[in-house]
Design an enzyme around this catalytic site. Structure first.
Site, mmCIF file in Angstrom:
data_model
loop_
_atom_site.group_PDB
_atom_site.id
_atom_site.type_symbol
_atom_site.label_atom_id
_atom_site.label_comp_id
_atom_site.label_asym_id
_atom_site.label_seq_id
_atom_site.Cartn_x
_atom_site.Cartn_y
_atom_site.Cartn_z
ATOM 1 N N PRO A 151 0.830 -1.206 0.000
ATOM 2 C CA PRO A 151 0.000 0.000 0.000
ATOM 3 C C PRO A 151 0.866 1.257 0.000
ATOM 4 O O PRO A 151 1.728 1.427 0.849
ATOM 5 C CB PRO A 151 -0.804 -0.122 1.302
ATOM 6 C CG PRO A 151 -0.823 -1.593 1.599
ATOM 7 C CD PRO A 151 0.499 -2.114 1.114
ATOM 8 N N GLU A 196 2.361 -5.718 -13.520
ATOM 9 C CA GLU A 196 3.731 -6.246 -13.669
ATOM 10 C C GLU A 196 4.729 -5.132 -13.983
ATOM 11 O O GLU A 196 5.645 -5.303 -14.789
ATOM 12 C CB GLU A 196 3.756 -7.311 -14.755
ATOM 13 C CG GLU A 196 4.723 -8.449 -14.466
ATOM 14 C CD GLU A 196 4.122 -9.480 -13.510
ATOM 15 O OE1 GLU A 196 4.758 -10.508 -13.287
ATOM 16 O OE2 GLU A 196 3.027 -9.249 -12.984
#
Length: 394
Positions: free
Chosen positions: A126, A371
């Site tokens: 986060p 990715e």
């Protein structure tokens, strides 16, 4: 189209036929219901898809990376979420093959090949995004023998987010800090092979625009004790470079997903452009629509060549981060444009949930940000380009 062996071509054809027969008829209901595709996943296991990148002696049906990319494209052509369900799993398998101890390989790879063990990787935190060196998840050495003792443990604390397959995976390749004081920071990063247990919690499923059916979750670690033997390769401080190698196959896989979405959108656009008529002729005959189709197929074909080039480079054993980055950058941007153009060609129907092109348009953005964002890819490509072409080098 692909430079594959006869056996590998048969594998791709088998998956393509399965997608047409089993996936296409049910995908719209599954996707709109955000339903986990349990039956389809089980069929993928039976076909050996979870073991495609795992060679002998742990599996007897592995394929080359170009074939793996082609299979991934076919899965994503049916439903991008199915390709996502085996993406991180394949990265973890490659990490084990490249860096795992013999004990780690023997422990996990045979059951990963059958899909009995499904694996995922946990990188993003986060607020951290693509800056992996800024991670705060730590693994503190503990136990009677200290950090070098086989009987010791790591105590893991921290949290990760956007973890695909978090609920269904039983093995997590966790990128974490084993030495928070290391300079530079990447030398203090390691990978732990974590199995679920006390101190490991899967949090909420994150709501998403697309990529439905397969969960993406927050996970947290609160004093979780992980055995010393879980350290990938048995040496601390190697995790960042290990994961960068793993992300090469990960980015090839994401690029292949983008190809699958792009191909599905192109197929639907070509078909619809012949079924729909306006002003007395099929709409593909109108120059504006014909030009869109020409651009779509050109981008799709060029992207496939980039993916296959990156896959061959990866199999050569050479560093392939530049090639994988180029493939991922190009195909993901192309898939977004192809999906949008498919909506344009379908007109009002393209905005309807009764047509699949609206799903392609929602799925395509994942490959742009997943990715490693495309902004990150451009940096990777530029650095490698300069490194390979230093002025004054002999």
């Amino acid at each position: 189209m692909y430079e594959l062996t006869e056996e590998e071509t048969s594998v791709v054809s088998l998956v393509s036929e399965w997608v047409n027969r089993e996936v296409k008829p049910v995908v719209r209901d599954l996707e709109h219901g955000n339903t986990y595709p349990e039956d389809l996943i089980e069929q993928m296991k039976e076909m050996g898809i979870y073991g495609l990148v795992i060679p002998e002696p742990w599996n007897d049906a592995s394929v080359s990376t170009p074939c793996f990319a082609a299979v991934t494209e076919e899965l994503a052509r049916g439903w991008m979420s199915l390709a996502g369900a085996m993406g991180g799993h394949s990265v973890v398998a490659q990490l084990l093959l490249a860096f795992g101890t013999e004990e780690q390989k023997d422990r996990y790879l045979p059951r990963m090949a059958t899909g009995e063990i499904r694996a995922t990787m946990a990188l993003t935190e986060p607020g951290g995004g693509s800056d992996l060196q800024a991670m705060r998840t730590t693994a503190r050495a503990d136990g009677p023998d200290g950090p070098d003792g086989l009987d010791g443990h790591y105590v893991v604390d921290g949290s990760k987010t956007w973890i695909s397959n978090a609920r269904h995976a039983s093995l997590v390749a966790l990128l974490c800090r084993t030495d928070p004081e290391a300079e530079p920071a990447h030398r203090g990063i390691s990978i732990l092979l974590v199995e679920k247990g006390p101190g490991f919690e899967v949090g909420r499923d994150l709501p998403k625009l697309g990529y439905k059916g397969v969960e993406s979750c927050e996970i947290s670690f609160d004093g979780m004790r992980v055995p010393r033997s879980a350290l990938l390769g048995g040496v601390e401080g190697k995790g960042f470079s290990q994961m960068m190698r793993g992300l090469e196959i990960g980015r090839i896989q994401v690029a292949s997903r983008a190809l699958g979405v792009g191909q599905a959108a192109l197929d639907d656009a070509v078909r619809y452009s012949q079924e729909r008529e306006s002003f007395g002729k099929q709409i593909w005959e109108h120059q504006s629509v014909g030009n869109l189709l020409a651009e779509m197929v050109t981008q799709q074909t060029a992207g496939r060549q980039l993916v296959q080039h990156a896959a061959r480079k990866y199999d050569s054993g050479e560093r392939a981060d530049m090639e994988a980055g180029m493939a991922k950058l190009f195909t993901s941007e192309a898939a977004m444009k192809i999906a949008l153009d498919a909506v344009r060609i379908h007109g009002g129907h393209g905005y309807s949930t009764e047509f699949d092109v609206e799903r392609y348009f929602r799925d395509a953005p994942l490959m742009i940000v997943g990715e490693g964002t495309n902004e990150i890819q451009r940096g990777v490509i530029a650095r490698q380009l300069v490194k390979r072409n230093r002025v004054g080098d002999a």
